[in-house]
Design a protein around this motif. Structure first.
Motif, mmCIF file in Angstrom:
data_model
loop_
_atom_site.group_PDB
_atom_site.id
_atom_site.type_symbol
_atom_site.label_atom_id
_atom_site.label_comp_id
_atom_site.label_asym_id
_atom_site.label_seq_id
_atom_site.Cartn_x
_atom_site.Cartn_y
_atom_site.Cartn_z
ATOM 1 N N TYR A 56 -1.186 -3.642 5.555
ATOM 2 C CA TYR A 56 -0.811 -5.033 5.293
ATOM 3 C C TYR A 56 0.633 -5.147 4.813
ATOM 4 O O TYR A 56 1.301 -6.156 5.049
ATOM 5 C CB TYR A 56 -1.795 -5.677 4.307
ATOM 6 C CG TYR A 56 -3.168 -5.757 4.921
ATOM 7 C CD1 TYR A 56 -3.447 -6.710 5.894
ATOM 8 C CD2 TYR A 56 -4.154 -4.839 4.587
ATOM 9 C CE1 TYR A 56 -4.673 -6.757 6.509
ATOM 10 C CE2 TYR A 56 -5.397 -4.877 5.199
ATOM 11 C CZ TYR A 56 -5.657 -5.844 6.166
ATOM 12 O OH TYR A 56 -6.873 -5.876 6.773
ATOM 13 N N LEU A 57 1.115 -4.101 4.144
ATOM 14 C CA LEU A 57 2.530 -4.100 3.738
ATOM 15 C C LEU A 57 3.413 -4.094 4.974
ATOM 16 O O LEU A 57 4.431 -4.796 5.033
ATOM 17 C CB LEU A 57 2.836 -2.870 2.873
ATOM 18 C CG LEU A 57 2.106 -2.797 1.534
ATOM 19 C CD1 LEU A 57 2.454 -1.498 0.824
ATOM 20 C CD2 LEU A 57 2.446 -3.993 0.655
ATOM 21 N N ASP A 58 2.999 -3.311 5.978
ATOM 22 C CA ASP A 58 3.783 -3.266 7.218
ATOM 23 C C ASP A 58 3.696 -4.594 7.961
ATOM 24 O O ASP A 58 4.683 -5.080 8.518
ATOM 25 C CB ASP A 58 3.292 -2.116 8.113
ATOM 26 C CG ASP A 58 3.585 -0.764 7.479
ATOM 27 O OD1 ASP A 58 4.536 -0.691 6.673
ATOM 28 O OD2 ASP A 58 2.861 0.203 7.768
ATOM 29 N N ARG A 59 2.515 -5.208 7.967
ATOM 30 C CA ARG A 59 2.384 -6.498 8.661
ATOM 31 C C ARG A 59 3.206 -7.576 7.970
ATOM 32 O O ARG A 59 3.820 -8.420 8.617
ATOM 33 C CB ARG A 59 0.914 -6.922 8.723
ATOM 34 C CG ARG A 59 0.262 -6.399 9.988
ATOM 35 C CD ARG A 59 -1.177 -6.785 10.070
ATOM 36 N NE ARG A 59 -1.957 -5.571 10.230
ATOM 37 C CZ ARG A 59 -3.273 -5.517 10.228
ATOM 38 N NH1 ARG A 59 -3.976 -6.622 10.046
ATOM 39 N NH2 ARG A 59 -3.891 -4.383 10.404
ATOM 40 N N LEU A 60 3.226 -7.533 6.621
ATOM 41 C CA LEU A 60 4.055 -8.499 5.889
ATOM 42 C C LEU A 60 5.530 -8.283 6.196
ATOM 43 O O LEU A 60 6.284 -9.252 6.365
ATOM 44 C CB LEU A 60 3.818 -8.365 4.383
ATOM 45 C CG LEU A 60 2.634 -9.140 3.828
ATOM 46 C CD1 LEU A 60 2.443 -8.802 2.349
ATOM 47 C CD2 LEU A 60 2.832 -10.640 3.994
ATOM 48 N N ALA A 61 5.947 -7.019 6.275
ATOM 49 C CA ALA A 61 7.350 -6.729 6.603
ATOM 50 C C ALA A 61 7.682 -7.289 7.980
ATOM 51 O O ALA A 61 8.760 -7.856 8.189
ATOM 52 C CB ALA A 61 7.616 -5.231 6.534
ATOM 53 N N ALA A 62 6.739 -7.161 8.923
ATOM 54 C CA ALA A 62 6.956 -7.714 10.266
ATOM 55 C C ALA A 62 7.095 -9.245 10.193
ATOM 56 O O ALA A 62 7.769 -9.853 11.023
ATOM 57 C CB ALA A 62 5.805 -7.319 11.191
ATOM 58 N N GLU A 63 6.462 -9.845 9.191
ATOM 59 C CA GLU A 63 6.576 -11.306 8.977
ATOM 60 C C GLU A 63 7.821 -11.665 8.169
ATOM 61 O O GLU A 63 8.031 -12.829 7.827
ATOM 62 C CB GLU A 63 5.353 -11.818 8.208
ATOM 63 C CG GLU A 63 4.030 -11.618 8.918
ATOM 64 C CD GLU A 63 3.622 -12.861 9.701
ATOM 65 O OE1 GLU A 63 4.234 -13.925 9.503
ATOM 66 O OE2 GLU A 63 2.691 -12.753 10.516
ATOM 67 N N GLY A 64 8.591 -10.641 7.781
ATOM 68 C CA GLY A 64 9.817 -10.913 7.029
ATOM 69 C C GLY A 64 9.636 -10.970 5.530
ATOM 70 O O GLY A 64 10.458 -11.552 4.819
ATOM 71 N N VAL A 65 8.560 -10.354 5.015
ATOM 72 C CA VAL A 65 8.322 -10.339 3.567
ATOM 73 C C VAL A 65 8.095 -8.898 3.114
ATOM 74 O O VAL A 65 7.225 -8.204 3.654
ATOM 75 C CB VAL A 65 7.096 -11.203 3.193
ATOM 76 C CG1 VAL A 65 6.723 -11.013 1.728
ATOM 77 C CG2 VAL A 65 7.373 -12.675 3.479
ATOM 78 N N LEU A 66 8.869 -8.452 2.135
ATOM 79 C CA LEU A 66 8.665 -7.114 1.575
ATOM 80 C C LEU A 66 7.818 -7.231 0.319
ATOM 81 O O LEU A 66 8.126 -8.011 -0.582
ATOM 82 C CB LEU A 66 10.013 -6.474 1.235
ATOM 83 C CG LEU A 66 11.012 -6.340 2.381
ATOM 84 C CD1 LEU A 66 12.289 -5.658 1.891
ATOM 85 C CD2 LEU A 66 10.401 -5.567 3.555
ATOM 86 N N ALA A 67 6.707 -6.466 0.287
ATOM 87 C CA ALA A 67 5.839 -6.435 -0.889
ATOM 88 C C ALA A 67 5.557 -4.983 -1.211
ATOM 89 O O ALA A 67 5.878 -4.095 -0.435
ATOM 90 C CB ALA A 67 4.548 -7.190 -0.603
ATOM 91 N N LEU A 68 4.934 -4.724 -2.369
ATOM 92 C CA LEU A 68 4.663 -3.340 -2.719
ATOM 93 C C LEU A 68 3.203 -3.160 -3.113
ATOM 94 O O LEU A 68 2.513 -4.130 -3.414
ATOM 95 C CB LEU A 68 5.620 -2.813 -3.793
ATOM 96 C CG LEU A 68 5.644 -3.302 -5.227
ATOM 97 C CD1 LEU A 68 6.513 -2.377 -6.066
ATOM 98 C CD2 LEU A 68 6.193 -4.700 -5.317
ATOM 99 N N PRO A 69 2.724 -1.916 -3.072
ATOM 100 C CA PRO A 69 1.348 -1.684 -3.480
ATOM 101 C C PRO A 69 1.269 -1.495 -4.996
ATOM 102 O O PRO A 69 2.281 -1.284 -5.649
ATOM 103 C CB PRO A 69 0.998 -0.373 -2.776
ATOM 104 C CG PRO A 69 2.295 0.366 -2.702
ATOM 105 C CD PRO A 69 3.376 -0.680 -2.593
ATOM 106 N N ALA A 70 0.068 -1.601 -5.545
ATOM 107 C CA ALA A 70 -0.202 -1.186 -6.928
ATOM 108 C C ALA A 70 -1.510 -0.425 -6.847
ATOM 109 O O ALA A 70 -2.579 -1.007 -6.964
ATOM 110 C CB ALA A 70 -0.299 -2.391 -7.852
ATOM 111 N N GLY A 71 -1.412 0.858 -6.557
ATOM 112 C CA GLY A 71 -2.604 1.644 -6.268
ATOM 113 C C GLY A 71 -2.969 1.469 -4.808
ATOM 114 O O GLY A 71 -2.268 0.792 -4.052
#
Ligand SMILES: *Cc1c(COP(=O)(O)O)cnc(C)c1O
Length: 384
Positions: free
Chosen positions: A340-355
């Protein structure tokens, strides 16, 4: 185009799970990659950019200080250091008027552990399960996750872990040998778990009763992230010591330990070469100045509520829970978060995991409302 990714791969130790994006520029909540693609940045340098990337006040302070004096041994006084110390003490709640300046979160935690042992003459610490306090041997000993600990033993002796938000367990663990209880107010790396206010005040009372110090790690929660300058202020705590870093200096490397009058210190018992250098102090002064002037914590509170309301309305099988405090937001999934982090990046949003299964959003608190709306839309599309 130069292949910077391969260049890093070839020459850096493979200690990080890389994301395949080469970032070259940032402005407030946006960053740009090498090819000119723009992202809304909810990683924010792993929580170091609460004030946004390249805030003009920080840039100007660094520019000016860099031309005047960059290095200054701690055995000399410094105008930039004095001004930052005074500003920090002025912004902090009463009773935390002195600080030790260092260079990172782990260093702040190391100093906290040493000062607690030195002050109390006791050796033991009580920490929380899922806690994250850093990677150096002392900070790692206070960190719970075997993923970070395994392979590095023997770690420092004397650490006991209790479940987060469990006052009874804390009552059983804190003894006359406990130098300090070390806690995050919101566990960041451990999965965005918010502390229960009653448990926190119960632990504070327990510490006072048994002569242990209350050590609060605000490395991630500090500097307006949770809707207050420091998260412990929400719960009326009076910690003996507070660890700071991440967003302390507008993105420059810096850490600090805020200390009450209970903390004992004397020459030669601790120190650091780079800590309190004029360049980082100038950046930190500028950053804290803007935070206080603009009451940045209020933006975190308002934007955080808005974001959590929207994310909380996402329906579907993937989302288990949305939680957080201020603009420190976690979305716990029923599956692994990585794709989902990769899919968000493809949507132009960088997020990070927590665990492994929590999506964490730590946007700059100065993020434009429209950009925050775009973040919510992207998460809705990807998780809904
Ligand atoms: C990031 C973090 C640390 C460690 O900080 P570093 O600067 O990476 O050493 C310590 N405690 C908490 C709560 C953190 O989030």
């Amino acid at each position: 185009m130069i292949d910077f990714a391969s260049m890093e791969e070839a020459h850096a130790l493979p200690l990080y799970a890389k994301r395949g994006i080469v970032l070259v520029r940032g402005e407030n909540a946006r960053v740009w990659d090498q090819g000119g693609r723009c992202y809304i940045d909810c990683v924010a340098g792993h929580g170091t950019a609460n004030l946004g990337h390249c805030h003009p006040a920080v840039v100007e302070a660094v520019r000016q200080q860099a031309g005047r004096l960059i290095s200054c041994s701690n055995t000399f006084y410094s105008d930039a250091r004095a001004l930052f110390l005074e500003r920090l003490a002025g912004a902090a709640p009463p009773g935390l008027g002195r600080a030790f300046l260092c260079n990172s979160g782990a260093e702040a935690v190391e100093a906290a552990l040493k000062l607690a042992r030195f002050t109390t003459g006791r050796t033991r610490f009580v920490c929380a399960r899922q806690a994250f306090h850093g990677r150096t041997l002392g900070a790692l000993s206070a960190t719970h996750n075997p993923l970070y600990r395994d392979g590095f033993g023997p770690l420092v002796e004397g650490f006991t872990f209790v479940p987060f938000n469990d006052l009874q367990a804390a009552e059983a663990a804190v003894t006359e040998e406990t130098a300090g209880v070390l806690l995050e107010v919101v566990q960041g790396e451990g999965g965005v778990h918010v502390a229960d206010g009653e448990v926190l005040t119960g632990v504070a009372a327990l510490c006072r009763e048994r002569g242990a110090l209350l050590l609060i790690d605000e490395v991630q929660t500090g500097f307006c992230r949770t809707g207050r300058l420091f998260a412990f202020e929400r719960f009326g705590l009076e910690p003996d010591l507070v660890c700071l870093a991440k967003s302390i200096a507008g993105g420059l490397p810096m850490g600090a330990v805020l200390c009450s009058s209970a903390i004992r210190a004397q020459p030669n018992k601790h120190g650091t070469t780079f800590g309190g250098n004029p360049l980082c102090c100038a950046a930190a002064s500028a950053s804290l100045g803007v935070m206080v002037e603009t009451r940045l914590w209020e933006q975190a509170e308002r934007k955080g509520e808005r974001l959590m309301t929207r994310l909380g309305a996402i329906r579907g099988p993937r989302v288990r829970q949305v939680r957080g405090l201020g603009l420190m937001v976690g979305v716990e999934l029923r599956e692994k978060v990585r794709p989902y982090l990769d899919r968000l990046a493809a949507e132009g949003v960088l997020a990070l995991p927590a665990g492994p299964n929590v999506l964490r959003l730590l946007p700059p608190l100065t993020i434009e409302e429209d950009d925050l709306g775009r973040v919510a839309e992207a998460v809705e599309r990807v998780l809904g």
